[in-house]
Structure formats: structure tokens, C-alpha cells
Design a protein around this motif. Structure first.
Motif, short mmCIF file in Angstrom:
data_model
loop_
_atom_site.label_atom_id
_atom_site.label_comp_id
_atom_site.label_asym_id
_atom_site.label_seq_id
_atom_site.Cartn_x
_atom_site.Cartn_y
_atom_site.Cartn_z
N UNK A 39 0.87 -1.19 0.00
CA UNK A 39 0.00 0.00 0.00
C UNK A 39 0.90 1.23 0.00
N UNK A 40 0.45 2.30 -0.63
CA UNK A 40 1.20 3.56 -0.65
C UNK A 40 0.26 4.68 -0.23
N UNK A 41 0.76 5.53 0.70
CA UNK A 41 -0.03 6.63 1.23
C UNK A 41 0.77 7.93 1.16
N UNK A 42 0.14 9.04 0.80
CA UNK A 42 0.83 10.33 0.93
C UNK A 42 0.86 10.72 2.41
N UNK A 43 1.97 11.24 2.85
CA UNK A 43 2.09 11.71 4.24
C UNK A 43 2.87 13.01 4.30
N UNK A 44 2.50 13.85 5.26
CA UNK A 44 3.30 15.03 5.60
C UNK A 44 4.27 14.58 6.67
N UNK A 45 5.56 14.78 6.45
CA UNK A 45 6.55 14.28 7.40
C UNK A 45 7.49 15.40 7.83
N UNK A 46 8.18 15.14 8.93
CA UNK A 46 9.18 16.07 9.45
C UNK A 46 10.43 15.25 9.76
N UNK A 47 11.59 15.63 9.20
CA UNK A 47 12.84 14.99 9.61
C UNK A 47 13.34 15.66 10.89
N UNK A 48 13.68 14.86 11.87
CA UNK A 48 14.21 15.39 13.14
C UNK A 48 14.96 14.28 13.85
N UNK A 49 16.05 14.65 14.49
CA UNK A 49 16.82 13.71 15.31
C UNK A 49 17.22 12.46 14.53
N UNK A 50 17.54 12.61 13.24
CA UNK A 50 17.99 11.48 12.44
C UNK A 50 16.90 10.48 12.09
N UNK A 51 15.65 10.91 12.17
CA UNK A 51 14.51 10.04 11.86
C UNK A 51 13.45 10.86 11.13
N UNK A 52 12.41 10.20 10.67
CA UNK A 52 11.26 10.87 10.05
C UNK A 52 10.05 10.67 10.94
N UNK A 53 9.26 11.74 11.10
CA UNK A 53 8.07 11.69 11.95
C UNK A 53 6.86 12.13 11.14
N UNK A 54 5.72 11.51 11.41
CA UNK A 54 4.45 11.95 10.83
C UNK A 54 3.32 11.50 11.73
N UNK A 55 2.17 12.15 11.57
CA UNK A 55 0.97 11.79 12.34
C UNK A 55 0.00 11.04 11.43
N UNK A 56 -0.77 10.17 12.06
CA UNK A 56 -1.76 9.41 11.30
C UNK A 56 -2.95 9.09 12.20
N UNK A 57 -4.04 8.73 11.57
CA UNK A 57 -5.27 8.34 12.26
C UNK A 57 -5.39 6.81 12.21
N UNK A 58 -6.29 6.25 12.99
CA UNK A 58 -6.51 4.80 12.90
C UNK A 58 -6.94 4.40 11.48
N UNK A 59 -6.55 3.22 11.07
CA UNK A 59 -6.92 2.72 9.75
C UNK A 59 -5.85 1.80 9.21
N UNK A 60 -5.93 1.52 7.93
CA UNK A 60 -5.02 0.58 7.27
C UNK A 60 -3.56 0.98 7.46
N UNK A 61 -3.26 2.25 7.29
CA UNK A 61 -1.88 2.72 7.41
C UNK A 61 -1.34 2.44 8.82
N UNK A 62 -2.07 2.86 9.84
CA UNK A 62 -1.62 2.66 11.22
C UNK A 62 -1.51 1.18 11.53
N UNK A 63 -2.49 0.40 11.14
CA UNK A 63 -2.46 -1.05 11.38
C UNK A 63 -1.21 -1.66 10.77
N UNK A 64 -0.88 -1.27 9.56
CA UNK A 64 0.32 -1.79 8.89
C UNK A 64 1.59 -1.34 9.58
N UNK A 65 1.62 -0.09 10.04
CA UNK A 65 2.80 0.45 10.72
C UNK A 65 3.05 -0.26 12.05
N UNK A 66 1.98 -0.55 12.79
CA UNK A 66 2.12 -1.17 14.09
C UNK A 66 2.52 -2.64 14.00
N UNK A 67 2.45 -3.22 12.80
CA UNK A 67 2.89 -4.60 12.61
C UNK A 67 4.41 -4.72 12.75
#
Length: 154
Positions: A39-67
Motif C-alpha cells: 500500500x502507498x499513502x501520501x504523508x506530511x513528514x518532518x525529519x528530526x533527530x535522524x529520523x522521520x516523523x508523521x501523524x496518522x489516524x486509525x486505519x489501514x496505514x496505522x495497522x500496517x505500521x504497528x505490525x
């Protein structure tokens, strides 16, 4: 004498230059595996502390990420003259971030998600690989209109 056109010159970017491009961008495409389906999703991200951060709501994306399976985020852009393009891919492991672990850079109001609605889950992608490339744009006449590739499949 060889009169064929030269091969395109693709420049492989060093990691520090990839991070420069990541800091100049804020939207990318997140690739996850949902069960056995990509699956591919557009996300708004922020690079910080040598990592990438973004916010998301419950759904397919979050379920896949938490795996906990590896993900990839790609962002790209073009110089102001439209003569050069770049692409950066970050591969890594996603993990939820507790409220007390939020980097200060994430408080920038210009980095809010575009889609309305609450995005209560903050995700960090800890990179395992960062790669990028840059190359000059050539005349569109070289690749458009599309060719009929059907003969290649028979």
C-alpha cells in the motif's frame, strides 16, 4: 566511431545530501505492507533527530505500521529551473512515539497534516537505509508519446 547518445548521468547522493533534501520537503509517499499487499499513502513528514516523523489516524496505514515490518518513504523534487530532479528514499522501522518523546521540530504549524481530522498517532521511522539520486531532465520528446510495448510481451 560511436554516435549513440550518452547514457544518462545519474548522481548517487551521499547520505548528508539526502538529509538536506528531506529537510527541504514535507510530503512523501509511504510504502507499507498490509498483510501481503503493498500500500502507498501520501504523508506530511518532518525529519528530526535522524529520523522521520508523521501523524496518522486509525486505519489501514496505522495497522500496517504497528505490525513492525519495514517501510519505505520516498520524496522527490525539482530545481527552480526544471532542469534537474532528485529523489530520496528512506527505508526503516516504524514505531509509535509517546507524547513525552516529541521532538521540538514537530511543533512547526506549517508541518500539520493536510487532510482534516484528528491524527492522534505520532510515528517515527528509524532509518536503516537512506539513499538518493539526482539527474538532469532531458527533452520530453525522448520519452513521449508512450511506445507500444505489446510486441515485447508476445
Amino acid at each position: 566511431m560511436d554516435t549513440s547518445p550518452p547514457d544518462p548521468q545519474t548522481e548517487i547522493l551521499p547520505e548528508e545530501e539526502c538529509w538536506k533534501y528531506l529537510r527541504s520537503s514535507y510530503i512523501g509517499r509511504l510504502a507499507v505492507i498490509n498483510g501481503s499487499t503493498p500500500e502507498i499513502f501520501p504523508v506530511n513528514f518532518v525529519p528530526a533527530e535522524g529520523a522521520l516523523f508523521f501523524r496518522t489516524a486509525p486505519g489501514t496505514k496505522l495497522y500496517s505500521l504497528l505490525a513492525g515490518t519495514a517501510v519505505a518513504l520516498e520524496t522527490d523534487g525539482m530545481n527552480a529551473y526544471g532542469t534537474e530532479v532528485w529523489s530520496v528514499v528512506v527505508k526503516g522501522i516504524p514505531e509509535p512515539v509517546a507524547d513525552d518523546g516529541v521532538p521540538l521540530e514537530l511543533s512547526d504549524p506549517d508541518r500539520e497534516p493536510w487532510e482534516p481530522g484528528p491524527k492522534e498517532h505520532l510515528i517515527r521511522i528509524s532509518p536503516t537505509e537512506v539513499s538518493g539520486r539526482r539527474f538532469a531532465v532531458h527533452s520530453r520528446g525522448r520519452w513521449w508519446p508512450p511506445l507500444d510495448f505489446s510486441a515485447d510481451w508476445t
